[in-house]
Design an enzyme around this catalytic site. Structure first.
Site, PDB file in Angstrom:
ATOM      1  N   LYS A   6       0.846  -1.188   0.000  1.00  0.00           N
ATOM      2  CA  LYS A   6       0.000   0.000   0.000  1.00  0.00           C
ATOM      3  C   LYS A   6       0.886   1.244   0.000  1.00  0.00           C
ATOM      4  CE  LYS A   6      -4.124   1.662   2.440  1.00  0.00           C
ATOM      5  NZ  LYS A   6      -5.031   1.359   3.575  1.00  0.00           N
ATOM      6  N   GLU A  31     -19.249  -5.444  11.348  1.00  0.00           N
ATOM      7  CA  GLU A  31     -20.083  -4.623  12.216  1.00  0.00           C
ATOM      8  C   GLU A  31     -21.120  -5.450  12.974  1.00  0.00           C
ATOM      9  OE1 GLU A  31     -18.379  -2.051   9.025  1.00  0.00           O
ATOM     10  OE2 GLU A  31     -19.462  -3.968   9.034  1.00  0.00           O
ATOM     11  N   ARG A  43     -25.575  -2.130   8.656  1.00  0.00           N
ATOM     12  CA  ARG A  43     -25.266  -3.557   8.536  1.00  0.00           C
ATOM     13  C   ARG A  43     -25.547  -4.314   9.817  1.00  0.00           C
ATOM     14  NH1 ARG A  43     -19.480  -4.154   5.755  1.00  0.00           N
ATOM     15  NH2 ARG A  43     -20.390  -4.471   3.727  1.00  0.00           N
TER      16      ARG A  43
END
Length: 638
Positions: free
Chosen positions: A282, A367, A395
């Site tokens: 990254k 979540e 969610r």
């Protein structure tokens, strides 16, 4: 940018030689740093997938072959290779979206920017191809190791693996990070998998990743760990995936174009589900990102391209106010614990984690699990604070309802980025929370208007031990404090018309404006504009918007009309709840509810979106003036 400007579509890549492809990769990185530093956006994730995206588009024939991106914040390179090279208004009104967008290109199949969903899409698309007789059209799903921590990804893997002839190529972009370092990331090494170091890395990853997988995870890990065959000869990442029925290729150097093309070609020809495990870095190629341990420039604002430092310094934001208060609460109360879903820094819990490392839990992109785990913590006498973006609480609705509220548990949910967030587009606007949470019995919901109220209402929330509480606030700079003149019931009075209280007709003022959360300043501005038209107002902040304050109907009855203003969808929101409360109390007054229309809003700056949907002080004042004028006409006619 000699090579990049010649790329108008993926097939233009076919003519390039190996050295030209390497040069193109460098041009793309330079382009991304230069352009994204001007507008802000997801920089680090895209710097990490340059070669991977080039290789995919050389091997697969988009859009005939469907290429899907989980979350989609790593799709900038894909945009460049599919003819979208004007990044001058990235994430701005009229410019490119920061995520895949079907309105932009036929190469964008889905535009989900909530994580862990892409494998479900891939499963359905591939099955549809099979039913329709398109056997030669593989579906390519790019998913990060961070998104693989989400339960939906494993549910999809279970189904994909069940269809041995389903041509799904799962590209695992393994950079050991989501926003921050991923819990349980795959081994980041390209040498042989059969060394002690690689085995130990895989074993650690397998234990952490699999034990987060319901039902099958622990037993599968124990099977692998207890194998009679010599583990160093037996265990490799493919062991786990192939036991699930998935062909495994890798790990592949995610920055080696030749290796990537070879792996993708093999995967394309297999004819069944294949995982191609790619190790990427990254922020690759940009020193400032590579040196940023927090998130490798996952998302940046406007920055100096050479140093990576912000061009402008902003004031204190809502998130940092919450983060500071959490540290104070943690110091005062040993029962306070915190939960984050792979977003430790974005939701402001990093200071709490540093101060109290044994009382912070990062559950990954999960979540639902965060809410149920919080329920377990609360059942055993702790008070969990679950911090997520407002849009992501959607969610976990069932868990809030059935696992927390039904059990009357003291869990506090803190919702960052509530309301119109703007530049991240439709999926990131936190415009549903105050509507969907209205139906949860016993739940109490606070909407602070300023930093002082964030602190105060967070403290009030964690004092509740027999029901879920929610504190929701906006994105960006918090702004100056909005003082209260007094209190009626539990409501703060922000403005009262005149100095003598009720007028000759017994009314306090013509209009009662109920301001929700961050809308306070706008409501006070609207009140000033109304005053200029001779219309008197009372402005109150209910602070806790669910349940509706018992004093509100009586206060409303002392006015000619009621106006509610909220940074939430109008359907089922605070305005609807107040209207119902007035009806139940027999208070028959005109009510105008101002909020967000129930539609998906295109990306733009927050103020541009508010102007577009008519949620500004002048818009509110104009519509209220029209309503008062109608009331006056009715009064004259009567």
């Amino acid at each position: 940018m000699a090579l990049l400007t010649r790329i108008r579509g993926p097939r233009d890549l076919d003519r390039l030689t190996g050295p030209q492809l390497a040069a193109l990769a460098q041009e793309i990185r330079s382009f991304l740093v230069e352009e994204v530093s001007k507008t802000g956006g997801h920089l680090g994730p895209n710097l990490g997938v340059v070669e991977l995206t080039i290789a995919m588009h050389r091997v697969f024939d988009s859009p005939r072959d469907r290429i899907l991106f989980d979350t989609g914040h790593q799709s900038y390179v894909h945009k460049l290779l599919t003819g979208r090279q004007d990044f001058s208004r990235l994430k701005m009104k009229g410019g490119l979206s920061g995520y895949p967008s079907r309105a932009e290109s036929e190469h964008d199949v889905i535009e989900n920017s909530h994580a862990s969903t892409v494998l479900g899409y891939a499963d359905g698309l591939a099955k549809a191809n099979k039913i329709q007789g398109h056997k030669d059209r593989p579906v390519v799903a790019v998913i990060g190791d961070g998104a693989l921590t989400g339960g939906m990804a494993w549910e999809a893997l279970n189904n994909i693996a069940d269809c041995k002839d389903l041509p799904v190529v799962i590209v695992v972009n393994d950079n050991e990070r989501s926003y921050s370092p991923t819990i349980g990331g795959l081994a980041n090494h390209l040498a042989t998998l059969r060394t002690t170091q690689n085995y130990e890395r895989f074993l650690t990853w397998g234990k952490e990743a699999l034990q987060r997988t319901p039902v099958v995870g622990q037993s599968l890990f124990e099977t692998l760990h207890g194998a009679k065959k010599g583990l160093k000869d037996f265990i490799a990442p493919q062991g786990m995936f192939e036991d699930l029925g998935l062909k495994y290729i890798g790990p592949i150097d995610g920055h080696d174009l030749a290796a990537l093309e070879s792996a993708f070609t093999k995967a394309r020809g297999f004819g069944g589900p294949v995982i191609v495990h790619c190790i990427t870095e990254k922020g690759r190629g940009y020193h400032a990102a590579e040196q940023n341990d927090e998130d490798r420039f996952h998302a940046v604002g406007v920055i100096h391209p050479e140093t990576g430092l912000p061009i402008k310094s902003s004031g204190k934001d809502w998130t940092s106010v919450f983060g500071e208060e959490m540290v104070s609460l943690g110091r005062e109360r040993k029962d306070i614990v915190a939960i984050t879903a792979a977003m430790l820094h974005p939701v402001g819990l990093a200071p709490f984690a540093k101060a109290y490392p044994d009382r912070i839990f990062d559950v990954g992109i999960a979540e639902q699990h965060a809410a149920v785990s919080a329920a377990g913590l609360a059942t055993n006498g702790l008070h969990p604070v679950v911090a997520v973006y407002a849009t992501f609480l959607n969610r976990a609705f069932d868990q809030v309802l059935m696992d927390v509220a039904l059990h009357k548990l003291g869990v506090t949910f803190v919702l960052d980025r509530a309301g119109v967030t703007g530049t991240d587009g439709a999926s990131h606007n936190g415009m549903w929370d105050m509507s969907i949470l209205q139906v949860v019995p016993g739940l109490r919901l606070a909407a602070p208007r300023d930093a002082d109220q964030v602190r105060a209402q967070l403290r009030e929330a964690v004092e509740v031990g027999d029901a879920p509480t929610v504190v929701r606030y906006s994105k960006g700079t918090v702004g100056p404090a909005v003082p209260a003149l007094g209190r009626i019931g539990g409501m703060d009075v922000l403005r009262e018309n005149g100095e003598d209280g009720a007028g000759a007709d017994g009314r306090r003022a013509d209009v009662l404006i109920v301001s929700v959360g961050a809308m306070a300043t706008m409501c006070l501005e609207a009140a000033e504009l109304l005053a200029a038209q001779g219309i008197t107002t009372t402005v109150v902040d209910p602070r806790w918007v669910k349940p509706v304050d018992a004093a509100l109907p009586g206060l409303a009855a002392e006015h000619r009309m009621v106006v509610t203003v909220e940074d939430n969808g109008r359907a089922g929101g605070v305005g609807s709840a107040i209207a119902q409360a007035l009806r139940d109390a027999g208070v028959d007054l005109p009510l105008r509810d101002f909020g967000i229309p129930q539609e998906f809003l295109d990306h733009a700056k927050r103020e541009e979106i508010l102007a577009e949907i008519g949620l500004t002080a002048p818009d509110i004042a104009r519509k209220v003036t029209e309503t008062v004028a109608r009331l006056d006409r009715v009064g004259v006619e009567a």
